[in-house]
Design a protein around this motif. Sequence first.
Motif, PDB file in Angstrom:
ATOM      1  N   ILE A 152       0.833  -1.204   0.000  1.00 55.68           N
ATOM      2  CA  ILE A 152       0.000   0.000   0.000  1.00 55.68           C
ATOM      3  C   ILE A 152       0.867   1.253   0.000  1.00 55.68           C
ATOM      4  O   ILE A 152       0.565   2.242  -0.689  1.00 55.68           O
ATOM      5  CB  ILE A 152      -0.943  -0.009   1.225  1.00 55.68           C
ATOM      6  CG1 ILE A 152      -2.016  -1.094   1.060  1.00 55.68           C
ATOM      7  CG2 ILE A 152      -1.586   1.354   1.445  1.00 55.68           C
ATOM      8  CD1 ILE A 152      -2.839  -1.331   2.304  1.00 55.68           C
ATOM      9  N   ALA A 153       1.950   1.234   0.733  1.00 50.39           N
ATOM     10  CA  ALA A 153       2.834   2.397   0.802  1.00 50.39           C
ATOM     11  C   ALA A 153       3.372   2.763  -0.568  1.00 50.39           C
ATOM     12  O   ALA A 153       3.428   3.953  -0.941  1.00 50.39           O
ATOM     13  CB  ALA A 153       3.994   2.103   1.758  1.00 50.39           C
ATOM     14  N   LEU A 154       3.768   1.777  -1.344  1.00 54.51           N
ATOM     15  CA  LEU A 154       4.340   2.055  -2.667  1.00 54.51           C
ATOM     16  C   LEU A 154       3.261   2.491  -3.655  1.00 54.51           C
ATOM     17  O   LEU A 154       3.523   3.318  -4.545  1.00 54.51           O
ATOM     18  CB  LEU A 154       5.078   0.826  -3.173  1.00 54.51           C
ATOM     19  CG  LEU A 154       6.367   0.527  -2.387  1.00 54.51           C
ATOM     20  CD1 LEU A 154       6.842  -0.895  -2.634  1.00 54.51           C
ATOM     21  CD2 LEU A 154       7.454   1.527  -2.780  1.00 54.51           C
ATOM     22  N   TRP A 155       2.060   1.953  -3.530  1.00 52.32           N
ATOM     23  CA  TRP A 155       0.970   2.433  -4.381  1.00 52.32           C
ATOM     24  C   TRP A 155       0.666   3.898  -4.078  1.00 52.32           C
ATOM     25  O   TRP A 155       0.438   4.706  -4.992  1.00 52.32           O
ATOM     26  CB  TRP A 155      -0.294   1.583  -4.167  1.00 52.32           C
ATOM     27  CG  TRP A 155      -0.226   0.206  -4.754  1.00 52.32           C
ATOM     28  CD1 TRP A 155      -0.205  -0.974  -4.081  1.00 52.32           C
ATOM     29  CD2 TRP A 155      -0.162  -0.145  -6.141  1.00 52.32           C
ATOM     30  NE1 TRP A 155      -0.130  -2.032  -4.937  1.00 52.32           N
ATOM     31  CE2 TRP A 155      -0.103  -1.556  -6.216  1.00 52.32           C
ATOM     32  CE3 TRP A 155      -0.151   0.596  -7.323  1.00 52.32           C
ATOM     33  CZ2 TRP A 155      -0.040  -2.229  -7.437  1.00 52.32           C
ATOM     34  CZ3 TRP A 155      -0.078  -0.081  -8.528  1.00 52.32           C
ATOM     35  CH2 TRP A 155      -0.021  -1.469  -8.588  1.00 52.32           C
ATOM     36  N   ILE A 156       0.651   4.254  -2.798  1.00 53.87           N
ATOM     37  CA  ILE A 156       0.408   5.653  -2.421  1.00 53.87           C
ATOM     38  C   ILE A 156       1.528   6.548  -2.951  1.00 53.87           C
ATOM     39  O   ILE A 156       1.274   7.634  -3.493  1.00 53.87           O
ATOM     40  CB  ILE A 156       0.295   5.785  -0.886  1.00 53.87           C
ATOM     41  CG1 ILE A 156      -0.957   5.073  -0.375  1.00 53.87           C
ATOM     42  CG2 ILE A 156       0.276   7.256  -0.470  1.00 53.87           C
ATOM     43  CD1 ILE A 156      -1.058   5.054   1.142  1.00 53.87           C
TER      44      ILE A 156
END
Length: 635
Positions: free
Chosen positions: A513-517
């Motif tokens: 999720i962090a990398l998608w954000i």
Amino acid sequence: MDEEQESINSYNSEESYTQVPQTYVPPSESGSGAAGTGNRRASGGSSGADSAQRLRLVPTETVKSLQDIGMSQQAPLPDVNAPAASQGAIFPEEYTLETPTGLVPVATLHSLGRTATAISRSRTRQLDRNESVTSSLRGEKDADAEDEAAAAASAAAASEKGAADLDPDIEFVTFVTGDPQNPHNWPLWLRWLYTIVLSILVISVAYGSACITGGLGTVEKKYHVSQEVAILTCSLMVIGFSLGPLLWSPVSDLYGRRVAYFVSLGLYVIFNIPCAIAPNIGCLLACRFLCGVWSSSGLCLVGGSIADMFPPETRGRAIAFFAYAPYCGPVFGPLVNGFISVSTGRMDLIFWVNMAFAGAMWLIVAFIPETFAPVILKRRAARLRRETGNPKIMTEQEAQGLSFGEMLRTTLLRPLYFAITEPVLDLMCFYVCLIYSLLYAFFFAYPVIFGELYGYKDNLIGLMFIPILIGASLALATTSYCESKYLQITHRRNPTPEDRLLGAMIGAPFAAIALWILGATAEKHVIWVGPASSGLAFGYGMVLIYYSLNNYIIDCYAMFASSALATKVFLRSAGGAAFPLFTSQMYHRLGLHWASWLLAFISTAMIAIPFAFYYYGKALRGRMSKKNYAFDGME
């Protein structure tokens, strides 16, 4: 019974002398003690010599007393922190068990049903007690010299092939009941104080690896090199992390953790000096690599030091601090040194600050007493040999006579063997490697995003790493919940390694999720809070994954946990060193969106790993592994 007849092991109950077999040994001073009448080799001279060589009684354990404290014929697996020589040992409990007398004869272990097939009786046969009686009367200096010679003879004989059994006259040293030297008996507040100090040591080492990332421009300017060459000052130290454990783990096994810390961290402090005043880039790169080798003891030994102080059922919460530290330490590098770089422009000041931090921790850690039980007992055995003149009081590690070279080969070859033959370990290490690599990728992705897109300088870029620290701290609180759930399982049934994967299952989605954000918010019109908030999710998932997989690897390879962890450290450090070398180019070539999303796709695919192993792990281990090294494989 008079004072001279009391046990040298602080076993002072007079009643016990009638309940346990007596080992007859000469007193430390000639003419003291009571006359002995045993049938063991107490004297070899005339009756006049007998009267001069009066003996005193030293209680040892019986089969019944060992059974009363829970020992059985089946030898358990050695503790995670046992030395390499404990594999195949007849007394693997030696370093964790407390006995009333502190001495366990090999003959008693044989009577209990314990046997060994690879250890020679001849290594102690030449150490006849008749000689030891004589040596005890020659004065302390000569006795010490003979003791050293006897130890050397034992080590030389240890290499003999086709050996039979341990000499039954050997007596293994253990902790006595309630022993104050046993780290498990130290006050709880003191053990937690040492845990926090050692975790800060890990932070200082990890900080050193990334300290220069906050001032790469100072390296480029001083030595007139490209950014890629400047990045090597970070990568080479991380590579040193992967090689250092091959040196410091054997040193720790043989000489203790204090010696390993004191020597290695002292060298680390010293080698920061040439880093600060390096006349050319080659000198700087070489010294940074050596700094990684020296300081790696803080990464490869601290987990063991913490485990030394806590029994298996309670060490999980303490180890969580160790999982937190190596991932938070690098974050302080750009956070602190970004301000040094912008305000002073001095590369040397970055290394002076790092040296001060490392030096302070070196001095503080020097006050922590030895925690490694095998070394504590080895020193106790040496003292007892001097006091009694009995050269057959020793630890099983000493009896097996494992040399530094043999231990080094074990620590080098077995991790490589695991890397080639254990796909389960490789897959888990690959996941750990990915998470660790992504952390170092952030150090070079953030300068591109916040430096080029938002126009921030190194000081403000460093502030963007604060959410990673916040997320990691939240994960540390979550590990307490994971440990509580694991303890509930242990009360219901025998746990499996897969029960350790709860933290990874919670944390895995957050890393993706962090990398998608990060990819979705890398736009000029999006306020900086968007991409910076990605660090919150990444820090949370990162620590939970590492904490959980670390425990899983230990439980899966319980028989050779140190070798499995060495494989993990090597692969993790290799990834952490490689990612910085291409992260900036990847963001420039693919763009801010797709560079992050490429890593997000990979992280998303990896989410399945902890879930798959949680449900099918035991079957997969049985199918893919050469052997079941876990505790459940011994059932």
